[in-house]
Motif scaffolding. Structure first.
Motif, PDB file in Angstrom:
ATOM      1  N   PRO A 119       0.806  -1.236   0.000  1.00 39.16           N
ATOM      2  CA  PRO A 119       0.000   0.000   0.000  1.00 39.16           C
ATOM      3  C   PRO A 119       0.833   1.277   0.000  1.00 39.16           C
ATOM      4  O   PRO A 119       0.498   2.231  -0.716  1.00 39.16           O
ATOM      5  CB  PRO A 119      -0.826  -0.114   1.291  1.00 39.16           C
ATOM      6  N   ILE A 120       1.910   1.326   0.792  1.00 43.41           N
ATOM      7  CA  ILE A 120       2.717   2.541   0.860  1.00 43.41           C
ATOM      8  C   ILE A 120       3.434   2.788  -0.468  1.00 43.41           C
ATOM      9  O   ILE A 120       3.458   3.913  -0.984  1.00 43.41           O
ATOM     10  CB  ILE A 120       3.734   2.471   2.011  1.00 43.41           C
ATOM     11  N   ALA A 121       4.026   1.748  -1.032  1.00 43.94           N
ATOM     12  CA  ALA A 121       4.723   1.896  -2.308  1.00 43.94           C
ATOM     13  C   ALA A 121       3.757   2.361  -3.392  1.00 43.94           C
ATOM     14  O   ALA A 121       4.102   3.224  -4.224  1.00 43.94           O
ATOM     15  CB  ALA A 121       5.381   0.573  -2.703  1.00 43.94           C
ATOM     16  N   ASP A 122       2.541   1.806  -3.411  1.00 50.40           N
ATOM     17  CA  ASP A 122       1.549   2.228  -4.398  1.00 50.40           C
ATOM     18  C   ASP A 122       1.157   3.683  -4.181  1.00 50.40           C
ATOM     19  O   ASP A 122       0.996   4.448  -5.144  1.00 50.40           O
ATOM     20  CB  ASP A 122       0.302   1.346  -4.303  1.00 50.40           C
ATOM     21  N   LEU A 123       0.993   4.088  -2.915  1.00 49.30           N
ATOM     22  CA  LEU A 123       0.625   5.472  -2.602  1.00 49.30           C
ATOM     23  C   LEU A 123       1.695   6.439  -3.087  1.00 49.30           C
ATOM     24  O   LEU A 123       1.382   7.468  -3.711  1.00 49.30           O
ATOM     25  CB  LEU A 123       0.418   5.611  -1.089  1.00 49.30           C
ATOM     26  N   VAL A 124       2.957   6.113  -2.823  1.00 46.26           N
ATOM     27  CA  VAL A 124       4.050   6.981  -3.254  1.00 46.26           C
ATOM     28  C   VAL A 124       4.092   7.072  -4.780  1.00 46.26           C
ATOM     29  O   VAL A 124       4.254   8.155  -5.355  1.00 46.26           O
ATOM     30  CB  VAL A 124       5.393   6.463  -2.704  1.00 46.26           C
ATOM     31  N   ALA A 125       3.945   5.932  -5.469  1.00 47.20           N
ATOM     32  CA  ALA A 125       3.987   5.932  -6.929  1.00 47.20           C
ATOM     33  C   ALA A 125       2.860   6.781  -7.516  1.00 47.20           C
ATOM     34  O   ALA A 125       3.067   7.527  -8.492  1.00 47.20           O
ATOM     35  CB  ALA A 125       3.888   4.497  -7.450  1.00 47.20           C
ATOM     36  N   ARG A 126       1.676   6.707  -6.939  1.00 46.75           N
ATOM     37  CA  ARG A 126       0.551   7.489  -7.449  1.00 46.75           C
ATOM     38  C   ARG A 126       0.732   8.976  -7.164  1.00 46.75           C
ATOM     39  O   ARG A 126       0.374   9.826  -7.989  1.00 46.75           O
ATOM     40  CB  ARG A 126      -0.747   6.963  -6.853  1.00 46.75           C
ATOM     41  N   ALA A 127       1.284   9.296  -5.999  1.00 45.66           N
ATOM     42  CA  ALA A 127       1.566  10.698  -5.695  1.00 45.66           C
ATOM     43  C   ALA A 127       2.577  11.275  -6.680  1.00 45.66           C
ATOM     44  O   ALA A 127       2.425  12.412  -7.158  1.00 45.66           O
ATOM     45  CB  ALA A 127       2.085  10.827  -4.264  1.00 45.66           C
ATOM     46  N   ARG A 128       3.589  10.500  -7.017  1.00 45.94           N
ATOM     47  CA  ARG A 128       4.593  10.963  -7.976  1.00 45.94           C
ATOM     48  C   ARG A 128       3.995  11.141  -9.368  1.00 45.94           C
ATOM     49  O   ARG A 128       4.382  12.056 -10.114  1.00 45.94           O
ATOM     50  CB  ARG A 128       5.760   9.987  -8.006  1.00 45.94           C
ATOM     51  N   ALA A 129       3.029  10.295  -9.732  1.00 39.95           N
ATOM     52  CA  ALA A 129       2.381  10.440 -11.034  1.00 39.95           C
ATOM     53  C   ALA A 129       1.586  11.746 -11.102  1.00 39.95           C
ATOM     54  O   ALA A 129       1.640  12.471 -12.107  1.00 39.95           O
ATOM     55  CB  ALA A 129       1.463   9.249 -11.300  1.00 39.95           C
ATOM     56  N   ILE A 130       0.832  12.045 -10.045  1.00 42.06           N
ATOM     57  CA  ILE A 130       0.084  13.308  -9.999  1.00 42.06           C
ATOM     58  C   ILE A 130       1.047  14.489  -9.958  1.00 42.06           C
ATOM     59  O   ILE A 130       0.805  15.534 -10.583  1.00 42.06           O
ATOM     60  CB  ILE A 130      -0.858  13.333  -8.781  1.00 42.06           C
ATOM     61  N   SER A 131       2.151  14.316  -9.240  1.00 45.62           N
ATOM     62  CA  SER A 131       3.154  15.377  -9.150  1.00 45.62           C
ATOM     63  C   SER A 131       3.680  15.749 -10.532  1.00 45.62           C
ATOM     64  O   SER A 131       3.808  16.934 -10.866  1.00 45.62           O
ATOM     65  CB  SER A 131       4.301  14.919  -8.245  1.00 45.62           C
ATOM     66  N   ARG A 132       3.969  14.735 -11.352  1.00 51.62           N
ATOM     67  CA  ARG A 132       4.465  15.006 -12.706  1.00 51.62           C
ATOM     68  C   ARG A 132       3.392  15.647 -13.570  1.00 51.62           C
ATOM     69  O   ARG A 132       3.664  16.592 -14.337  1.00 51.62           O
ATOM     70  CB  ARG A 132       4.957  13.707 -13.352  1.00 51.62           C
ATOM     71  N   THR A 151      -4.071  26.095  -7.979  1.00 51.83           N
ATOM     72  CA  THR A 151      -4.501  26.338  -9.355  1.00 51.83           C
ATOM     73  C   THR A 151      -4.053  25.201 -10.270  1.00 51.83           C
ATOM     74  O   THR A 151      -4.828  24.709 -11.106  1.00 51.83           O
ATOM     75  CB  THR A 151      -3.937  27.673  -9.866  1.00 51.83           C
ATOM     76  N   ARG A 152      -2.803  24.777 -10.134  1.00 51.00           N
ATOM     77  CA  ARG A 152      -2.289  23.688 -10.968  1.00 51.00           C
ATOM     78  C   ARG A 152      -3.084  22.401 -10.750  1.00 51.00           C
ATOM     79  O   ARG A 152      -3.406  21.679 -11.699  1.00 51.00           O
ATOM     80  CB  ARG A 152      -0.809  23.449 -10.676  1.00 51.00           C
ATOM     81  N   LEU A 153      -3.399  22.105  -9.492  1.00 52.46           N
ATOM     82  CA  LEU A 153      -4.157  20.895  -9.198  1.00 52.46           C
ATOM     83  C   LEU A 153      -5.588  20.995  -9.725  1.00 52.46           C
ATOM     84  O   LEU A 153      -6.123  20.034 -10.275  1.00 52.46           O
ATOM     85  CB  LEU A 153      -4.161  20.616  -7.695  1.00 52.46           C
ATOM     86  N   GLN A 154      -6.198  22.155  -9.583  1.00 53.17           N
ATOM     87  CA  GLN A 154      -7.564  22.332 -10.089  1.00 53.17           C
ATOM     88  C   GLN A 154      -7.622  22.105 -11.591  1.00 53.17           C
ATOM     89  O   GLN A 154      -8.601  21.577 -12.119  1.00 53.17           O
ATOM     90  CB  GLN A 154      -8.080  23.734  -9.755  1.00 53.17           C
ATOM     91  N   GLN A 155      -6.574  22.495 -12.281  1.00 55.18           N
ATOM     92  CA  GLN A 155      -6.542  22.338 -13.734  1.00 55.18           C
ATOM     93  C   GLN A 155      -6.210  20.920 -14.159  1.00 55.18           C
ATOM     94  O   GLN A 155      -6.494  20.531 -15.285  1.00 55.18           O
ATOM     95  CB  GLN A 155      -5.507  23.313 -14.327  1.00 55.18           C
ATOM     96  N   THR A 156      -5.629  20.130 -13.264  1.00 51.16           N
ATOM     97  CA  THR A 156      -5.134  18.799 -13.618  1.00 51.16           C
ATOM     98  C   THR A 156      -5.995  17.667 -13.101  1.00 51.16           C
ATOM     99  O   THR A 156      -6.175  16.646 -13.771  1.00 51.16           O
ATOM    100  CB  THR A 156      -3.689  18.626 -13.088  1.00 51.16           C
ATOM    101  N   VAL A 157      -6.528  17.813 -11.890  1.00 50.99           N
ATOM    102  CA  VAL A 157      -7.213  16.709 -11.202  1.00 50.99           C
ATOM    103  C   VAL A 157      -8.418  16.232 -11.987  1.00 50.99           C
ATOM    104  O   VAL A 157      -9.243  17.021 -12.454  1.00 50.99           O
ATOM    105  CB  VAL A 157      -7.618  17.136  -9.780  1.00 50.99           C
ATOM    106  N   ARG A 158      -8.504  14.919 -12.142  1.00 54.76           N
ATOM    107  CA  ARG A 158      -9.703  14.262 -12.671  1.00 54.76           C
ATOM    108  C   ARG A 158     -10.137  13.235 -11.633  1.00 54.76           C
ATOM    109  O   ARG A 158      -9.323  12.708 -10.886  1.00 54.76           O
ATOM    110  CB  ARG A 158      -9.399  13.561 -14.011  1.00 54.76           C
TER     111      ARG A 158
END
Length: 311
Positions: free
Chosen positions: A224-237, A302-309
């Motif tokens: 779970p932690i590794a998956d959480l970190v990987a998904r956070a990094r994907a959103i970060s990019r 602002t960046r997150l509002q424009q990106t988040v789905r």
């Protein structure tokens, strides 16, 4: 304890059927007390569970309330797949006029919808499903179905907790990471003065431990932690933002410590916390995390509002 679709019910702990009469229930309680009492060689943790079970069903009125749902169907949030990204508010809070965190998306929405779909398939075509949250029905469903409901309830509980952080915070729930995989999502993204955090809400129905930066336990599947970190990094990019850290939130009864910091995993500080201590963690941040303030806070939002789905 007892309020998770994955945990033992009060009747299971007492060793009786849910429809047992009151006198037999009382006899079973006294027997289980003797069997589990630490002074006679019993398990202290089980002894506490037996007492807690009796508190829930020992009185006829309490037992009736427990039988009506004991948490599975209470405060169910509505979910409309085509509603876009509405501002979310916890149910039953309309009279509360205090400023709350800005909140978007539907916490637990994808998993609750999937739970209802699979529950109907499991019951069978042509069978009337009057109450998909009936405890007797939920307890007999396959674990993978109960797990969906447990996680939906966990996400909704976390949403209520972070909603009370105040107007300085913005929260996105059920954020899609990979459109091709609906289960690849971040349960919550929380932005505030203490930083930007990816938050995982989990309920394994049993205590968990940590080892080498990961959650472990009999009920833990995968990483779970590794998956959480990987998904956070994907959103970060995708959003071109930097997360301050990631937090895994579990029921208070299932963690050894209220707050446990695990150091860095792939460059991101990681913490595991009980649900009741999550607001305090988000207000102060975790060790090694970076505060966000002023114009940067506005830019990240602002960046997150424009990106988040949403999932």
């Amino acid at each position: 304890m007892f309020d998770s679709p994955l945990s033992a019910s009060a009747y299971d702990v007492l060793g009786v059927a849910p429809d047992v009469d009151d006198e037999s229930l009382r006899k079973a309680y006294r027997l289980r007390l003797r069997q589990t009492h630490p002074d006679t060689g019993g398990d202290a943790a089980l002894f506490v569970q037996v007492q807690r079970a009796w508190e829930l069903v020992g009185d006829p009125d309490d037992r009736a309330r427990y039988d009506r749902g004991h948490g599975f169907g209470e405060e169910t949030v509505s979910y409309e797949p085509d509603a876009g990204a509405p501002q979310w508010r916890p149910p039953g809070r309309t009279a509360d006029t205090r400023p709350r965190a800005r909140s978007f998306g539907q916490p637990g929405g994808w998993r609750r919808e999937r739970y209802l779909q699979l529950m109907r398939e499991w019951v069978g075509r042509g069978t009337t499903l009057d109450d998909p949250y009936d405890p007797a029905l939920v307890r007999t469903a396959p674990r993978e179905i109960r797990r969906l409901l447990a996680d939906a309830l966990a996400e909704e509980a976390t949403a209520r907790a972070v909603g009370d952080l105040g107007m300085g915070y913005t929260v996105w729930h059920d954020v899609a990471v990979d459109p091709r995989d609906p289960d690849a999502k971040l349960d919550h993204i929380v932005l505030g003065p203490s930083g930007l955090y990816a938050v995982l809400s989990e309920d394994f129905g049993a205590p968990v431990r940590t080892r080498r930066g990961e959650l472990i336990g009999d009920a833990v599947v995968g990483s779970p932690i590794a998956d959480l970190v990987a998904r956070a990094r994907a959103i970060s990019r995708a959003a071109r933002v930097k997360f301050s850290g990631v937090i895994a939130v579990l029921p208070d009864d299932d963690v050894a410590l209220p707050i446990e910091e695990l150091g860095r995993v792939r460059g991101l500080p990681v913490a595991v916390t009980g649900r009741s201590t999550l607001p305090a963690v988000l207000r102060r941040g975790i060790t090694g995390s970076r505060d966000i303030g002023g114009n940067e806070l506005f830019d990240v939002r602002t960046r997150l509002q424009q990106t988040v789905r949403f999932a």
